[in-house]
Design a protein around this motif. Structure first.
Motif, mmCIF file in Angstrom:
data_model
loop_
_atom_site.group_PDB
_atom_site.id
_atom_site.type_symbol
_atom_site.label_atom_id
_atom_site.label_comp_id
_atom_site.label_asym_id
_atom_site.label_seq_id
_atom_site.Cartn_x
_atom_site.Cartn_y
_atom_site.Cartn_z
ATOM 1 N N VAL A 134 0.735 -1.253 -0.130
ATOM 2 C CA VAL A 134 -0.420 -0.090 -0.099
ATOM 3 C C VAL A 134 0.336 1.083 -0.025
ATOM 4 O O VAL A 134 0.814 2.660 -0.632
ATOM 5 C CB VAL A 134 -0.956 0.291 1.425
ATOM 6 N N MET A 135 1.863 1.397 0.775
ATOM 7 C CA MET A 135 2.630 2.201 0.724
ATOM 8 C C MET A 135 3.643 2.665 -0.365
ATOM 9 O O MET A 135 3.374 3.957 -0.839
ATOM 10 C CB MET A 135 4.082 1.990 2.227
ATOM 11 N N GLY A 136 3.338 1.546 -0.916
ATOM 12 C CA GLY A 136 3.931 1.870 -2.555
ATOM 13 C C GLY A 136 3.053 2.674 -3.747
ATOM 14 O O GLY A 136 3.599 3.544 -4.805
ATOM 15 N N ARG A 137 1.746 2.696 -3.453
ATOM 16 C CA ARG A 137 1.116 3.337 -3.979
ATOM 17 C C ARG A 137 0.840 4.987 -3.695
ATOM 18 O O ARG A 137 0.988 5.462 -4.060
ATOM 19 C CB ARG A 137 -0.781 2.736 -3.674
ATOM 20 N N LEU A 138 0.917 4.982 -1.906
ATOM 21 C CA LEU A 138 0.046 5.822 -1.665
ATOM 22 C C LEU A 138 1.412 6.764 -1.515
ATOM 23 O O LEU A 138 1.266 7.958 -1.126
ATOM 24 C CB LEU A 138 0.339 5.928 0.202
ATOM 25 N N LEU A 139 3.048 6.410 -1.365
ATOM 26 C CA LEU A 139 4.107 7.511 -1.621
ATOM 27 C C LEU A 139 4.508 7.504 -2.869
ATOM 28 O O LEU A 139 4.621 7.243 -3.310
ATOM 29 C CB LEU A 139 4.911 7.206 -1.063
ATOM 30 N N PRO A 140 4.450 9.455 -3.151
ATOM 31 C CA PRO A 140 5.437 9.395 -3.967
ATOM 32 C C PRO A 140 6.993 9.420 -4.297
ATOM 33 O O PRO A 140 7.387 8.781 -3.349
ATOM 34 C CB PRO A 140 5.151 11.378 -4.002
ATOM 35 N N GLU A 141 7.042 9.034 -5.686
ATOM 36 C CA GLU A 141 8.141 8.659 -5.654
ATOM 37 C C GLU A 141 9.484 9.179 -4.956
ATOM 38 O O GLU A 141 10.189 8.057 -5.147
ATOM 39 C CB GLU A 141 8.946 9.588 -7.421
ATOM 40 N N ASP A 142 9.447 10.166 -4.189
ATOM 41 C CA ASP A 142 10.930 10.504 -3.880
ATOM 42 C C ASP A 142 10.674 9.646 -2.588
ATOM 43 O O ASP A 142 11.638 9.718 -1.821
ATOM 44 C CB ASP A 142 10.828 12.329 -3.368
ATOM 45 N N GLU A 143 9.393 9.825 -1.529
ATOM 46 C CA GLU A 143 9.320 9.341 -0.167
ATOM 47 C C GLU A 143 9.497 8.018 -0.417
ATOM 48 O O GLU A 143 9.834 7.663 0.265
ATOM 49 C CB GLU A 143 7.810 9.881 -0.364
ATOM 50 N N ARG A 144 8.901 7.844 -1.151
ATOM 51 C CA ARG A 144 9.381 5.550 -2.078
ATOM 52 C C ARG A 144 10.739 5.439 -1.524
ATOM 53 O O ARG A 144 10.545 4.359 -0.987
ATOM 54 C CB ARG A 144 8.517 4.926 -3.077
ATOM 55 N N THR A 145 11.908 5.997 -1.985
ATOM 56 C CA THR A 145 12.908 5.672 -1.538
ATOM 57 C C THR A 145 13.614 5.361 -0.784
ATOM 58 O O THR A 145 14.172 5.170 -0.149
ATOM 59 C CB THR A 145 13.788 6.763 -2.613
ATOM 60 N N SER A 146 12.595 6.894 0.060
ATOM 61 C CA SER A 146 13.226 7.489 1.768
ATOM 62 C C SER A 146 12.575 6.116 2.303
ATOM 63 O O SER A 146 13.261 5.311 3.012
ATOM 64 C CB SER A 146 12.319 8.375 2.249
ATOM 65 N N TYR A 147 11.526 5.685 2.019
ATOM 66 C CA TYR A 147 11.133 4.397 2.884
ATOM 67 C C TYR A 147 11.433 3.105 2.257
ATOM 68 O O TYR A 147 11.666 2.545 2.697
ATOM 69 C CB TYR A 147 8.909 4.229 2.100
ATOM 70 N N ALA A 148 12.027 3.400 1.151
ATOM 71 C CA ALA A 148 12.609 1.866 0.953
ATOM 72 C C ALA A 148 13.878 1.347 1.524
ATOM 73 O O ALA A 148 14.219 0.296 1.833
ATOM 74 C CB ALA A 148 13.259 1.771 -0.523
ATOM 75 N N GLU A 149 14.831 2.145 2.539
ATOM 76 C CA GLU A 149 16.173 2.822 2.963
ATOM 77 C C GLU A 149 15.521 1.518 4.516
ATOM 78 O O GLU A 149 15.757 0.865 4.816
ATOM 79 C CB GLU A 149 16.189 3.255 3.720
ATOM 80 N N LEU A 150 14.217 1.479 4.890
ATOM 81 C CA LEU A 150 13.409 0.809 6.007
ATOM 82 C C LEU A 150 13.137 -0.825 5.854
ATOM 83 O O LEU A 150 13.321 -1.350 6.495
ATOM 84 C CB LEU A 150 11.997 1.448 6.355
ATOM 85 N N LEU A 151 13.394 -0.779 4.712
ATOM 86 C CA LEU A 151 12.922 -2.436 4.043
ATOM 87 C C LEU A 151 14.384 -3.217 3.834
ATOM 88 O O LEU A 151 13.939 -4.083 3.831
ATOM 89 C CB LEU A 151 12.107 -2.659 2.559
ATOM 90 N N THR A 152 15.665 -2.542 4.184
ATOM 91 C CA THR A 152 16.757 -3.748 4.070
ATOM 92 C C THR A 152 17.022 -4.037 5.011
ATOM 93 O O THR A 152 16.427 -3.557 7.223
ATOM 94 C CB THR A 152 17.174 -2.230 3.365
ATOM 95 N N ALA A 153 17.905 -4.955 5.132
ATOM 96 C CA ALA A 153 18.276 -5.996 6.300
ATOM 97 C C ALA A 153 18.904 -4.916 7.322
ATOM 98 O O ALA A 153 18.505 -5.421 8.327
ATOM 99 C CB ALA A 153 19.011 -7.348 5.995
ATOM 100 N N ASP A 154 19.523 -3.643 7.252
ATOM 101 C CA ASP A 154 19.880 -3.366 7.614
ATOM 102 C C ASP A 154 19.334 -2.530 8.820
ATOM 103 O O ASP A 154 20.130 -1.995 9.293
ATOM 104 C CB ASP A 154 21.227 -2.096 6.809
ATOM 105 N N ALA A 155 18.488 -2.178 7.860
ATOM 106 C CA ALA A 155 17.485 -0.954 9.175
ATOM 107 C C ALA A 155 16.781 -2.176 9.673
ATOM 108 O O ALA A 155 16.039 -1.233 11.019
ATOM 109 C CB ALA A 155 16.717 -0.163 8.102
ATOM 110 N N ARG A 156 16.741 -3.223 9.852
ATOM 111 C CA ARG A 156 15.437 -3.866 10.504
ATOM 112 C C ARG A 156 16.010 -3.836 12.021
ATOM 113 O O ARG A 156 17.440 -4.309 12.437
ATOM 114 C CB ARG A 156 15.933 -5.450 10.135
#
Length: 242
Positions: A134-156
């Protein structure tokens, strides 16, 4: 020399149905009929039909062909406009093809944008995975890039797995303890990825509402209670820090 409808269709490389349709929409004049009632087409009809077939194959719509009429054998302006449209289509198809190649290479689920390619190798729970979609649709492109940082193993964080495994009957003390430790994790994430704390800033009310709606469906009541406690504790902690 005259031809029947079937013969002229074969000569022009089209179908009987198409010839009849061109008559119906006024693109091809009706020919005279023989004494037996059959239509008889001449060279003029064949040339007109060949031109219609050629323009259709190039990508012109029947309405466009009707506007061109039969006067201009070389409709330069219309051809140049078509060429520009085809160039735009080619560019779009090249972009789509590049995106398909990226999906194949990363094995990215098709409900996620390209920025979330890391999901293919990220240890997300099914609930987080659905929220991410849902976030992939909700966020604009520049914010999707930021959100993607949370999806990495390093951010876990260590608390992430505890939250994923939290049983529905977890008691209050366990929920409170996890919420407080999740606040500490939030501060670490804030230092590493400060941009994630401004997600949804273009329309914060809509952002919060949708995230809340999705969370209500994908997380258990115990997990939702932990999230509420965490937000409350985080606000109190932030106020205390000034």
């Amino acid at each position: 020399m005259t031809w029947s409808t079937r013969e002229i269709a074969e000569l022009a490389g089209t179908s009987l149905r198409s010839v009849r349709h061109y008559h119906q929409v006024g693109l091809l004049p009706e020919p005279e009929r023989r004494s037996n009632g059959y239509k008889q087409y001449g060279v003029t009809h064949l040339i007109r039909l060949l031109r219609i077939k050629r323009l259709v194959d190039l990508g012109f719509g029947l309405a466009q062909i009707a506007e061109l009429g039969d006067r201009d054998e070389y409709p330069e302006e219309a051809l140049r406009a078509l060429d520009e449209d085809l160039a735009a289509q080619i560019e779009r198809l090249q972009q789509v093809r590049a995106e398909v190649a990226g999906i194949l290479a990363s094995r990215l689920p098709t409900d996620l944008p390209a920025e979330f390619a890391v999901v293919a190798t990220s240890p997300l729970s099914e609930s987080d995975r659905r929220l991410t979609s849902v976030m992939g649709r909700l966020l604009p492109e520049d914010e999707r890039t930021s959100y993607a940082e949370l999806l990495t193993a390093d951010a876990r964080m260590d608390t992430d797995q505890e939250f994923d495994d939290l049983p529905p009957d977890a008691d209050e003390s366990r929920r409170q303890d996890l919420a407080e430790r999740m606040v500490a994790s939030l501060h670490v994430l804030q230092e590493r990825y400060p941009r994630i704390f401004s997600l949804g800033s273009s329309n914060p009310q809509r952002y919060r509402r949708i995230v809340e709606q999705v969370s209500q469906e994908v997380y258990s009541p115990a997990q939702l209670d932990v999230l509420r406690r965490m937000r409350k504790a985080y606000r109190a902690d932030a106020a205390e820090r000034g």
